[in-house]
Design a protein around this motif. Structure first.
Motif, PDB file in Angstrom:
ATOM      1  N   GLY A 258      12.418  10.956  13.121  1.00 24.82           N
ATOM      2  CA  GLY A 258      13.230  12.168  13.146  1.00 24.82           C
ATOM      3  C   GLY A 258      13.190  12.963  11.861  1.00 24.82           C
ATOM      4  N   ASN A 259      12.344  12.581  10.893  1.00 24.44           N
ATOM      5  CA  ASN A 259      12.242  13.307   9.639  1.00 24.44           C
ATOM      6  C   ASN A 259      11.279  14.484   9.786  1.00 24.44           C
ATOM      7  N   PRO A 260      11.539  15.598   9.066  1.00 30.13           N
ATOM      8  CA  PRO A 260      10.658  16.763   9.191  1.00 30.13           C
ATOM      9  C   PRO A 260       9.301  16.529   8.529  1.00 30.13           C
ATOM     10  N   VAL A 261       8.264  17.025   9.181  1.00 27.79           N
ATOM     11  CA  VAL A 261       6.910  17.034   8.621  1.00 27.79           C
ATOM     12  C   VAL A 261       6.465  18.488   8.592  1.00 27.79           C
ATOM     13  N   ILE A 262       6.265  19.032   7.397  1.00 27.77           N
ATOM     14  CA  ILE A 262       5.952  20.450   7.230  1.00 27.77           C
ATOM     15  C   ILE A 262       4.498  20.579   6.824  1.00 27.77           C
TER      16      ILE A 262
END
Length: 372
Positions: A258-262
């Protein structure tokens, strides 16, 4: 056929002794030894990586069993300390040129991936006083580029453990490929240089979570995003002194936790799902690092000088390229019933229990030179 003998024979066929002489002349190194030459050191380090010997003392007991000239461990140590590691780096480049599939594409948009990352090999602080790392450790880094879809080693350079990855990145770039890298390579100003250079460097690079998007504009899309994709936009990256001159595409997704990957990229014609799939292939370089550390003695450094350390590491990578070549070519030649995975090939080669078709293939050593 014994594993050690077959590998040594193939290595000598791929890189015969006469090929290293002009390199030594360029490096202005004069090999005065008669009993144990530079070429003997290459063969020793190759077997040490392949068979995972424990060090010079262990190798002293085993080298004669491989058909090598037996010398004491002090001779091995002195030779490794004396020979410039630039020789082994050049030989690795030579082996890559011999074994890797050539990239025929010169013009047009690249499709193959060049995955770039580094791995650190650490030891106690007293071992490598010239390469301090963190706390009570010292260490060196190997910075590598892997051709993602093929798993082939493409470029390598070295630094001490303290050097940032960005410093080595220019040595690994190749505009014939799409650069794929993690956050440590995500400097905004480099993106401008990739975009503006004569032969554009296409890339997919992860950004830090606190990256600022300036003048963002969402990209138009008729259908909802698939999978974990959340946003697809264009913007300038950073602000004030870190603001990019060019606008870049940013794709934001969630990882399994659920962590953002940009992700930043200049591939504007790919779907956001395609950009995400490109970045997911970055795991292949992690697999590569794990494999060489488990199978080629990478964490066990024999010497303590730059020549000894980097010479050992570059020779180990040379052996990886050779093994990968033997495996890839062998799987194309043997009957489908004898085909292996790379893991099985390495394991059976180590145990000297390869299927008969593979033994015949390896015994036909003239095959390797005729292909090149």
């Amino acid at each position: 056929m014994k594993k050690s003998t077959s590998l040594s024979n193939i290595l000598q066929l791929m890189i015969p002794e006469e090929k290293i002489r002009p390199i030594l002349e360029e490096l202005k190194y004069i090999d005065v030894a008669r009993k144990f030459t530079v070429y003997d050191l290459l063969l020793f380090l190759g077997e040490a990586a392949f068979q995972q010997w424990d060090g010079y003392r262990d190798g002293e007991q085993r080298m004669s069993l491989c058909g090598q000239r037996a010398v004491d461990h002090s001779t091995l140590s002195k030779k490794a300390k004396d020979v410039p590691f630039a020789l082994f780096k050049r030989l690795l480049d030579l082996m890559i040129g011999l074994c890797n599939r050539k990239t025929q594409r010169v013009l047009g948009i690249p499709k193959e991936l060049l995955i770039v990352d580094s791995t650190t090999i650490t030891v106690g602080l007293g071992r490598l006083s010239w390469a301090p790392h963190k706390g009570q450790k010292s260490g060196v880094k190997l910075h590598v580029g892997i051709i993602g879809d093929q798993g082939e080693l493409h470029k390598v350079t070295e630094t001490t453990g303290y050097e940032p990855d960005l410093k080595s990145c220019p040595d690994l770039l190749d505009s014939r490929f799409i650069l794929v890298a993690d956050r440590s390579y995500g400097k905004h100003k480099l993106f401008d240089s990739y975009q503006e250079q004569k032969k554009r460097q296409y890339f997919v690079i992860r950004l830090r979570d606190n990256t600022i998007f300036t003048h963002p504009i969402p990209r138009e899309r008729n259908l909802p995003f698939e999978g974990s994709i959340e946003q697809d936009l264009t913007c300038q990256l950073g602000q004030k002194t870190t603001l990019t001159r060019n606008r870049f595409r940013v794709v934001i997704l969630k990882d399994p936790q659920g962590n953002p990957v940009i992700l930043a990229t200049n591939l504007h014609w790919y779907s956001p799902e395609g950009i995400a799939d490109i970045y997911k292939k970055r795991w292949q370089v992690e697999v590569f690092f794990r494999w060489i550390k488990q199978h080629l003695n990478i964490p066990r450094l024999f010497g303590s000088t730059p020549n000894a350390v980097y010479g050992q590491l570059y020779t180990a990578l040379l052996i990886y390229v050779l093994l990968k070549f033997l495996f890839d070519q062998g799987n194309e030649i043997v009957h489908f019933s004898a085909k292996l995975t790379f893991a099985d090939f390495d394991r059976l080669f180590t145990l000297q229990t390869l299927p008969p078709e593979w033994c015949v293939y390896l015994a036909n050593a003239t095959f390797f030179t005729s292909k090149n």
